[in-house]
Design an enzyme around this catalytic site. Structure first.
Site, PDB file in Angstrom:
ATOM      1  N   ASP A  39       0.905  -1.246  -0.056  1.00 30.86           N
ATOM      2  CA  ASP A  39      -0.038   0.067   0.056  1.00 30.86           C
ATOM      3  C   ASP A  39       0.983   1.253  -0.100  1.00 30.86           C
ATOM      4  OD1 ASP A  39      -2.483   1.672   0.501  1.00 30.86           O
ATOM      5  OD2 ASP A  39      -3.145  -0.001   0.971  1.00 30.86           O
ATOM      6  N   HIS A  80      -2.940   3.377  -4.540  1.00 34.98           N
ATOM      7  CA  HIS A  80      -2.006   2.698  -3.248  1.00 34.98           C
ATOM      8  C   HIS A  80      -0.684   2.698  -3.735  1.00 34.98           C
ATOM      9  CE1 HIS A  80      -5.603   2.852  -0.641  1.00 34.98           C
ATOM     10  NE2 HIS A  80      -6.400   2.402  -1.683  1.00 34.98           N
ATOM     11  N   GLU A 103     -10.337   2.496  -4.494  1.00 36.02           N
ATOM     12  CA  GLU A 103      -9.833   3.938  -4.257  1.00 36.02           C
ATOM     13  C   GLU A 103      -8.918   4.386  -5.329  1.00 36.02           C
ATOM     14  OE1 GLU A 103     -10.654   3.765   0.601  1.00 36.02           O
ATOM     15  OE2 GLU A 103      -8.661   3.258  -0.295  1.00 36.02           O
TER      16      GLU A 103
HETATM   17  C1  ACM Z   1     -10.953  -0.383   1.274  1.00 36.54           C
HETATM   18  O1  ACM Z   1     -11.237  -0.358   2.580  1.00 36.54           O
HETATM   19  N1  ACM Z   1     -10.376   0.502   0.532  1.00 36.54           N
HETATM   20  C2  ACM Z   1     -11.215  -1.727   0.558  1.00 36.54           C
END
Ligand code: ACM
Length: 532
Positions: free
Chosen positions: A159, A231, A295
């Site tokens: 991440d 990410h 995201e």
């Molecule tokens: C997440 O909580 N972005 C999968």
């Protein structure tokens, strides 16, 4: 017993199982039962106090366990079924059997138990990127999962805040991307403050091989996740040329969504397939690889003439379509390696997934139902009630969490395949999984507190298909077993004095508000998972 067995009839009589007793049956089933009952030091023999046989009709994870004055008989549908019969037998013994102290004899109460799981995916997710958890904690978590018949460990390995696995092909990942100089310590919506403590760590490929083997022996499948194309700050700290802007990023030391994004070009696909080869090579058989897709802020793709031209050359006219194409390209590469891709639900909304891609609907069961209706297998992972990083209560005694409130009862009441769905939609639900995002879980003690006993309720729901009427009573009794195992769970009444680690302050988010926003959402980076 947790999770509850399908059928559990007490019988008269009992059996005195002696340490060093013999066990007979097919070698792989014998191994599985011995592993579930290590304190008994069982000896393989031709006849035994425990007699095992294979009965494939019970299903790979199913078993029948009959105990009485003549001994213990186990029929198992496969190695996993034998392992679970051993776990059930273990839970029928006193909690002291979970301690490394010896005793000559154990009294096994007479019973007939017939059991098999309602769902094949009974998972826990652990974010080792925001905070790293060393190998020993992963092995311990696998032991605790095995006790509860949980069988998928989803490791979120990459991440913005860290990359957590060795790469021989791209060594700067573990050398550069695996650590950050400091970490945000402020509460949600407060001015940023930092702890000025370096944080980092990664698993070597040998560690990963060990984790994979340790898990497999305990009937657990490890599901590695490399979250892309967003990410990506940590990757781009080491290899900026893979990014949409080609700029070097820092391994992030604050939380929230970042615009750092990989470029979708062939060099990135080549990079990721090399990583997949390393992960699969180390873990061994890896039926699922998670590729993220959540995201994603596409601004840098839209702003890049090169990426726009690349999309056009593929006949794609938007960044959203290009993202869908990119994830599908990765899923195809995984299919060539014998693995199915798993994605967060935004990737489903973007369309074009391979039909065999598994969808995790974190933004709610509404999007999960749409994915199931479109023929995708689904693992239920909604924020409410399966994000175990949320606090169990809004009490000022509760230690810092991203938000509240998700209780044990909320988890126990959850239905992964709701009765309002069609039979066809329900048939696509593989199971359920609890999520542990670790922005606010810096260490193993806090992890214990957040996970247990909510994971007991998850195990009951995922194995038994719903919590029994007597769940609360069984859970209270089960806490003695967790005590014997040294688990620092959250007591049902609230935290112990030393678990109230930091004063509660305003500014947390309420899970009901989050869920109502997520439910309605077409993805919007500003309004999704609240940044902290
Ligand atoms: C997440 O909580 N972005 C999968």
């Amino acid at each position: 017993m947790i999770p509850r067995a399908n059928l559990h009839n007490p019988l008269s009589g009992s059996y005195e199982l002696a340490t060093g007793a013999t066990i007979s049956g097919p070698a792989d089933l014998v191994d599985a039962v011995r592993l579930a009952l290590p304190f008994l030091d069982l000896r393989p023999g031709d006849t035994g106090a425990i007699e095992l046989r294979l009965d494939p009709a019970l299903g790979p994870e199913g078993y029948r366990l009959v105990t009485g004055s003549r001994g213990v008989e186990i029929a198992a549908g496969g190695r996993a079924g034998a392992f679970y019969a051993g776990q059930t037998l273990h839970q029928s013994l006193p909690d002291a059997s979970y301690r490394f102290t010896t005793r000559e004899e154990w009294i096994v109460p007479g019973a007939r138990i017939e059991d098999s799981p309602r769902f094949s995916w009974r998972g826990l997710h652990l974010d080792v990127a925001r905070h790293f958890f060393p190998k020993r904690e992963i092995l311990r978590l696998l032991d605790l999962m095995a006790v509860h018949k949980l069988n998928r460990l989803h490791l979120h390995l990459a991440d913005d805040q860290g990359w957590r696995v060795e790469s021989r092909a791209y060594p700067l990942l573990h050398e550069v991307s695996s650590h950050r100089p400091r970490t945000a310590s402020n509460y949600h919506r407060e001015p940023e403050t930092y702890d000025d403590l370096p944080h980092g760590g990664y698993y070597t490929l040998d560690d990963l091989a060990e984790i994979g083997a340790y898990a497999r022996a305990r009937a657990v499948t490890v599901v590695p996740e490399i979250d892309v194309p967003g990410h990506a700050s940590a990757i781009l700290a080491a290899y900026p040329s893979l990014g949409a802007t080609r700029e070097r990023h820092d391994v992030l030391h604050r939380w929230g969504i970042s615009s750092a994004i990989l470029s979708p070009t062939p060099a990135t696909v080549e990079f990721l397939t090399a990583i997949f080869d390393e992960l699969i090579g180390a873990l061994g058989e890896t039926p699922y690889v998670h590729i993220g897709g959540d995201e994603v802020v596409l601004d840098h793709w839209s702003a890049s003439p090169e990426i726009t031209a690349y999309g056009e050359s593929l006949g794609l006219d938007s960044a959203v379509d290009l993202q869908a194409w990119f994830l599908r390209r990765l899923a195809d590469a995984l299919a060539e390696r014998g693995s199915r891709a798993v994605v967060w639900d935004e990737a489903f909304v973007s369309g074009r997934l391979r039909q065999d891609t598994v969808v995790m609907p974190w933004r709610g069961m509404g999007v999960g139902r749409r994915a199931a209706a479109a023929g995708h297998d689904v693992v239920a992972t909604p924020v409410f009630p399966l994000y175990f990083d949320y606090a169990e209560s809004a009490s000022p005694d509760e230690p810092m969490a991203i938000g509240d409130t998700i209780t044990v009862a909320d988890v126990a009441a959850f239905d992964p395949a709701p009765s309002g769905w069609t039979a066809e939609e329900r048939s696509h639900v593989l199971g359920a999984q609890g999520q542990l995002w670790t922005e606010r879980i810096p260490d193993a003690r806090t992890l214990d507190y957040r996970l247990w006993p909510r994971a007991c309720a998850l195990a009951e729901v995922a194995w038994s298909g719903g919590s029994g009427d007597d769940f609360d009573e069984r859970l209270r009794a089960h806490l003695g077993l967790l005590d014997a195992l040294g688990v620092e769970y959250r007591p049902l009444e609230g935290p112990r004095p030393w678990q109230r680690r930091r004063p509660h302050r305003p500014g947390r988010v309420n899970v009901a508000d989050v869920m109502s926003r997520l439910d309605a959402m077409t993805f919007d980076a500003e309004s999704t998972r609240p940044s902290m």
